[in-house]
Scaffold this motif. Structure first.
Motif, PDB file in Angstrom:
ATOM      1  N   LEU A 158    -115.334  -3.695 -34.641  1.00  0.00           N
ATOM      2  CA  LEU A 158    -114.607  -2.195 -33.929  1.00  0.00           C
ATOM      3  C   LEU A 158    -113.710  -1.714 -33.800  1.00  0.00           C
ATOM      4  CD1 LEU A 158    -116.694  -3.240 -30.700  1.00  0.00           C
ATOM      5  CD2 LEU A 158    -117.690  -2.800 -32.890  1.00  0.00           C
ATOM      6  N   ALA A 159    -113.409  -0.728 -34.485  1.00  0.00           N
ATOM      7  CA  ALA A 159    -111.155  -0.416 -34.349  1.00  0.00           C
ATOM      8  C   ALA A 159    -111.456  -0.297 -33.219  1.00  0.00           C
ATOM      9  CB  ALA A 159    -111.605   1.189 -35.381  1.00  0.00           C
ATOM     10  N   ALA A 160    -110.480  -0.735 -33.385  1.00  0.00           N
ATOM     11  CA  ALA A 160    -109.872  -0.583 -31.409  1.00  0.00           C
ATOM     12  C   ALA A 160    -108.112  -0.317 -31.830  1.00  0.00           C
ATOM     13  CB  ALA A 160    -109.898  -2.040 -31.065  1.00  0.00           C
ATOM     14  N   MET A 161    -107.521   0.327 -30.361  1.00  0.00           N
ATOM     15  CA  MET A 161    -106.196   0.142 -30.277  1.00  0.00           C
ATOM     16  C   MET A 161    -106.246   0.287 -28.796  1.00  0.00           C
ATOM     17  SD  MET A 161    -106.467   4.808 -30.790  1.00  0.00           S
ATOM     18  CE  MET A 161    -104.936   5.130 -29.984  1.00  0.00           C
ATOM     19  N   GLN A 162    -104.909  -0.137 -28.300  1.00  0.00           N
ATOM     20  CA  GLN A 162    -104.299   0.084 -26.954  1.00  0.00           C
ATOM     21  C   GLN A 162    -104.307   1.949 -26.495  1.00  0.00           C
ATOM     22  OE1 GLN A 162    -103.524  -2.328 -24.732  1.00  0.00           O
ATOM     23  NE2 GLN A 162    -103.881  -4.524 -26.763  1.00  0.00           N
ATOM     24  N   VAL A 163    -104.724   1.734 -25.274  1.00  0.00           N
ATOM     25  CA  VAL A 163    -104.496   2.734 -24.392  1.00  0.00           C
ATOM     26  C   VAL A 163    -104.078   2.876 -23.435  1.00  0.00           C
ATOM     27  CG1 VAL A 163    -106.416   3.817 -25.733  1.00  0.00           C
ATOM     28  CG2 VAL A 163    -106.832   3.227 -23.416  1.00  0.00           C
ATOM     29  N   ASP A 164    -103.172   3.913 -22.696  1.00  0.00           N
ATOM     30  CA  ASP A 164    -102.858   3.633 -21.130  1.00  0.00           C
ATOM     31  C   ASP A 164    -104.223   3.873 -20.605  1.00  0.00           C
ATOM     32  OD1 ASP A 164    -100.796   4.860 -22.551  1.00  0.00           O
ATOM     33  OD2 ASP A 164    -100.660   7.140 -22.060  1.00  0.00           O
ATOM     34  N   ARG A 165    -103.862   2.984 -18.919  1.00  0.00           N
ATOM     35  CA  ARG A 165    -105.247   2.672 -18.443  1.00  0.00           C
ATOM     36  C   ARG A 165    -105.726   3.729 -17.598  1.00  0.00           C
ATOM     37  NH1 ARG A 165    -107.216  -2.003 -16.634  1.00  0.00           N
ATOM     38  NH2 ARG A 165    -106.015  -3.248 -17.174  1.00  0.00           N
ATOM     39  N   ASP A 166    -104.780   4.684 -17.731  1.00  0.00           N
ATOM     40  CA  ASP A 166    -105.439   6.364 -17.217  1.00  0.00           C
ATOM     41  C   ASP A 166    -106.592   6.970 -17.508  1.00  0.00           C
ATOM     42  OD1 ASP A 166    -103.759   7.059 -18.717  1.00  0.00           O
ATOM     43  OD2 ASP A 166    -103.431   8.505 -16.946  1.00  0.00           O
ATOM     44  N   LYS A 167    -106.381   6.577 -19.034  1.00  0.00           N
ATOM     45  CA  LYS A 167    -107.858   6.734 -19.950  1.00  0.00           C
ATOM     46  C   LYS A 167    -108.425   5.885 -20.581  1.00  0.00           C
ATOM     47  CE  LYS A 167    -103.780  10.124 -22.111  1.00  0.00           C
ATOM     48  NZ  LYS A 167    -102.605   9.795 -21.439  1.00  0.00           N
ATOM     49  N   VAL A 168    -108.621   4.902 -19.862  1.00  0.00           N
ATOM     50  CA  VAL A 168    -109.708   3.629 -19.794  1.00  0.00           C
ATOM     51  C   VAL A 168    -111.298   4.691 -19.712  1.00  0.00           C
ATOM     52  CG1 VAL A 168    -108.104   1.451 -20.051  1.00  0.00           C
ATOM     53  CG2 VAL A 168    -109.118   2.238 -18.175  1.00  0.00           C
ATOM     54  N   ASP A 169    -110.914   4.954 -18.985  1.00  0.00           N
ATOM     55  CA  ASP A 169    -112.734   6.030 -18.662  1.00  0.00           C
ATOM     56  C   ASP A 169    -112.708   6.851 -19.719  1.00  0.00           C
ATOM     57  OD1 ASP A 169    -110.603   7.589 -18.465  1.00  0.00           O
ATOM     58  OD2 ASP A 169    -111.539   8.223 -16.122  1.00  0.00           O
ATOM     59  N   ARG A 170    -112.038   6.793 -20.642  1.00  0.00           N
ATOM     60  CA  ARG A 170    -112.792   8.550 -21.821  1.00  0.00           C
ATOM     61  C   ARG A 170    -113.132   6.733 -23.110  1.00  0.00           C
ATOM     62  NH1 ARG A 170    -107.725  11.217 -22.665  1.00  0.00           N
ATOM     63  NH2 ARG A 170    -107.623  11.767 -21.199  1.00  0.00           N
ATOM     64  N   TYR A 171    -113.556   6.083 -22.641  1.00  0.00           N
ATOM     65  CA  TYR A 171    -113.701   4.660 -24.294  1.00  0.00           C
ATOM     66  C   TYR A 171    -114.732   3.265 -23.840  1.00  0.00           C
ATOM     67  CZ  TYR A 171    -109.381   7.010 -26.707  1.00  0.00           C
ATOM     68  OH  TYR A 171    -108.706   8.137 -26.233  1.00  0.00           O
ATOM     69  N   GLY A 172    -115.267   2.977 -24.807  1.00  0.00           N
ATOM     70  CA  GLY A 172    -115.440   1.861 -24.193  1.00  0.00           C
ATOM     71  C   GLY A 172    -114.784   0.462 -24.286  1.00  0.00           C
ATOM     72  N   ILE A 173    -114.520  -0.128 -24.124  1.00  0.00           N
ATOM     73  CA  ILE A 173    -113.184  -1.106 -23.548  1.00  0.00           C
ATOM     74  C   ILE A 173    -113.861  -2.522 -23.761  1.00  0.00           C
ATOM     75  CG2 ILE A 173    -111.135  -1.614 -22.046  1.00  0.00           C
ATOM     76  CD1 ILE A 173    -110.841   1.310 -22.781  1.00  0.00           C
ATOM     77  N   ALA A 174    -113.035  -3.219 -24.743  1.00  0.00           N
ATOM     78  CA  ALA A 174    -113.164  -4.553 -24.913  1.00  0.00           C
ATOM     79  C   ALA A 174    -112.794  -5.559 -24.359  1.00  0.00           C
ATOM     80  CB  ALA A 174    -112.350  -5.532 -26.422  1.00  0.00           C
ATOM     81  N   GLU A 175    -113.893  -6.423 -23.906  1.00  0.00           N
ATOM     82  CA  GLU A 175    -112.427  -7.690 -22.876  1.00  0.00           C
ATOM     83  C   GLU A 175    -112.174  -8.679 -24.268  1.00  0.00           C
ATOM     84  OE1 GLU A 175    -115.441  -8.958 -20.034  1.00  0.00           O
ATOM     85  OE2 GLU A 175    -113.874 -10.552 -19.472  1.00  0.00           O
ATOM     86  N   PRO A 176    -111.311  -9.175 -24.311  1.00  0.00           N
ATOM     87  CA  PRO A 176    -110.731 -10.124 -25.344  1.00  0.00           C
ATOM     88  C   PRO A 176    -110.931 -11.474 -24.952  1.00  0.00           C
ATOM     89  CG  PRO A 176    -108.615  -8.617 -25.117  1.00  0.00           C
ATOM     90  CD  PRO A 176    -110.133  -9.020 -23.609  1.00  0.00           C
ATOM     91  N   GLN A 177    -111.615 -12.494 -26.088  1.00  0.00           N
ATOM     92  CA  GLN A 177    -112.123 -14.158 -25.082  1.00  0.00           C
ATOM     93  C   GLN A 177    -110.576 -14.195 -24.943  1.00  0.00           C
ATOM     94  OE1 GLN A 177    -113.707 -15.301 -28.826  1.00  0.00           O
ATOM     95  NE2 GLN A 177    -115.181 -15.917 -28.168  1.00  0.00           N
ATOM     96  N   ASP A 178    -111.073 -15.189 -23.952  1.00  0.00           N
ATOM     97  CA  ASP A 178    -109.684 -16.080 -23.765  1.00  0.00           C
ATOM     98  C   ASP A 178    -108.936 -17.170 -24.917  1.00  0.00           C
ATOM     99  OD1 ASP A 178    -110.476 -15.469 -21.336  1.00  0.00           O
ATOM    100  OD2 ASP A 178    -111.248 -17.485 -20.390  1.00  0.00           O
ATOM    101  N   GLY A 179    -107.514 -16.680 -24.508  1.00  0.00           N
ATOM    102  CA  GLY A 179    -106.887 -17.299 -25.519  1.00  0.00           C
ATOM    103  C   GLY A 179    -106.369 -16.525 -26.699  1.00  0.00           C
ATOM    104  N   GLN A 180    -107.445 -15.535 -26.505  1.00  0.00           N
ATOM    105  CA  GLN A 180    -106.903 -14.416 -27.926  1.00  0.00           C
ATOM    106  C   GLN A 180    -105.569 -12.987 -27.732  1.00  0.00           C
ATOM    107  OE1 GLN A 180    -109.095 -13.643 -31.034  1.00  0.00           O
ATOM    108  NE2 GLN A 180    -109.644 -15.658 -30.626  1.00  0.00           N
TER     109      GLN A 180
END
Ligand code: UTP
Length: 283
Positions: A158-180
């Motif tokens: 999935l293409a991904a980019m960091q966004v500001d926290r106040d914008k996360v509710d516009r996107y699908g948000i990924a949870e990285p595995q531990d250690g990534q």
């Protein structure tokens, strides 16, 4: 050549944020300077060697079909006036007859539902999904970068980019595995949540409109549709199907090299237009 042979272009959305422009015209036909958004993603897919392009359309989307067909009167008129550079411009994106397939979504029930409508073309092969309203200026194209990563190490990308926290509710948000490390190009993920609140979001790593997916995601979509399992916004969500496959298939948030503009929003569209105008020396 790539082993990804099919790309799905969901173009069945209502484009509410661009009304009234999108009342009778698909938002995917909005031009960045002089080229419709849909043409950019089609060219991005073709550059990866993709041979089957499936457009999942809705009502009022005929302009997209017409854009990828001959316009004989116009071409004859331009030829008669020896405007050959324009003849080239209206022909060069057409591709081979039969390369582009159209299917109707029939009801705008969400991105996952739109992708599921392409299931008979995708069948049992890996496939790409491209959203025309995510305009990405990249060289090589964003999808080409992802296909290369997929071929080296298969999985769902999935293409991904960091966004500001106040914008996360516009996107699908990924949870990285531990250690990534969030700085890695391919970040293996252990969870995915569609449009979480800033408090609930597992990270700021947002999914945007390019995907390389294994066919099992389509099977998951079929299950969501047949069980009427609607997710965020009451829609059949692609992220829910991908999330369900995470225990079975390595899934990666892919940091592409390039600049992305959200052309589903007015400000993103204006910024993309300014960016490409400057790049082409028009301003
Ligand atoms: P958006 O969330 O941007 O929805 O869809 P939208 O309807 O196009 O635009 P707004 O929010 O009403 O302004 C993301 C992508 O998914 C497609 C859209 O065409 C867009 O490319 N989509 C969405 C579908 O094809 N079908 C749907 O039912 C929903």
């Amino acid at each position: 050549m790539s082993i990804i042979k099919t790309a799905v272009f969901p173009v069945g959305g209502l484009g509410t944020r661009f009304l009234p422009a999108t009342k009778a015209m698909p938002k995917e036909m909005l031009p960045i300077v002089d080229t419709p958004l849909i043409q950019f993603v089609v060219e991005e897919a073709r550059a990866c060697g993709i041979e089957r392009l499936v457009f999942v359309t809705g009502r009022q989307k005929h302009a997209i079909e017409n854009h990828f067909d001959h316009m004989y009167e116009l071409e004859a008129n331009l030829q008669a006036k020896s405007k050959m550079e324009y003849v080239k411009l209206v022909r060069e994106h057409l591709g081979e007859p039969g390369e582009i397939l159209f299917t109707r979504q029939m009801s705008p029930s969400g991105l996952g539902h739109a992708v599921w409508c392409a299931r008979h073309v995708v069948q049992d092969s890996p496939f790409a999904v491209l959203l025309a309203d995510d305009f990405i200026d990249a060289e090589p194209g964003c999808l080409a970068q992802m296909v290369e990563a997929y071929e080296a190490n298969p999985g769902n990308y999935l293409a991904a980019m960091q966004v500001d926290r106040d914008k996360v509710d516009r996107y699908g948000i990924a949870e990285p595995q531990d250690g990534q490390s969030p700085g890695q190009q391919s970040v293996r993920i252990q969870g995915l949540v569609e449009k979480p609140s800033p408090e609930e979001a597992p990270s700021r790593l947002a999914v945007i409109g390019r995907y390389v997916l294994e066919p099992e995601v389509m099977t998951r979509l079929s299950q969501l549709v047949s069980n009427s399992q609607r997710g965020a916004g009451g829609e059949i969500q692609l992220t829910d199907a991908i999330a369900a496959e995470i225990p079975n298939c390595p899934t990666y948030a892919y940091h592409f090299d390039g600049q992305r503009f959200d052309c589903g929003s007015k400000i993103g569209f204006v910024q993309a237009t300014a960016h490409m105008s400057a790049k082409r020396g028009l301003v």
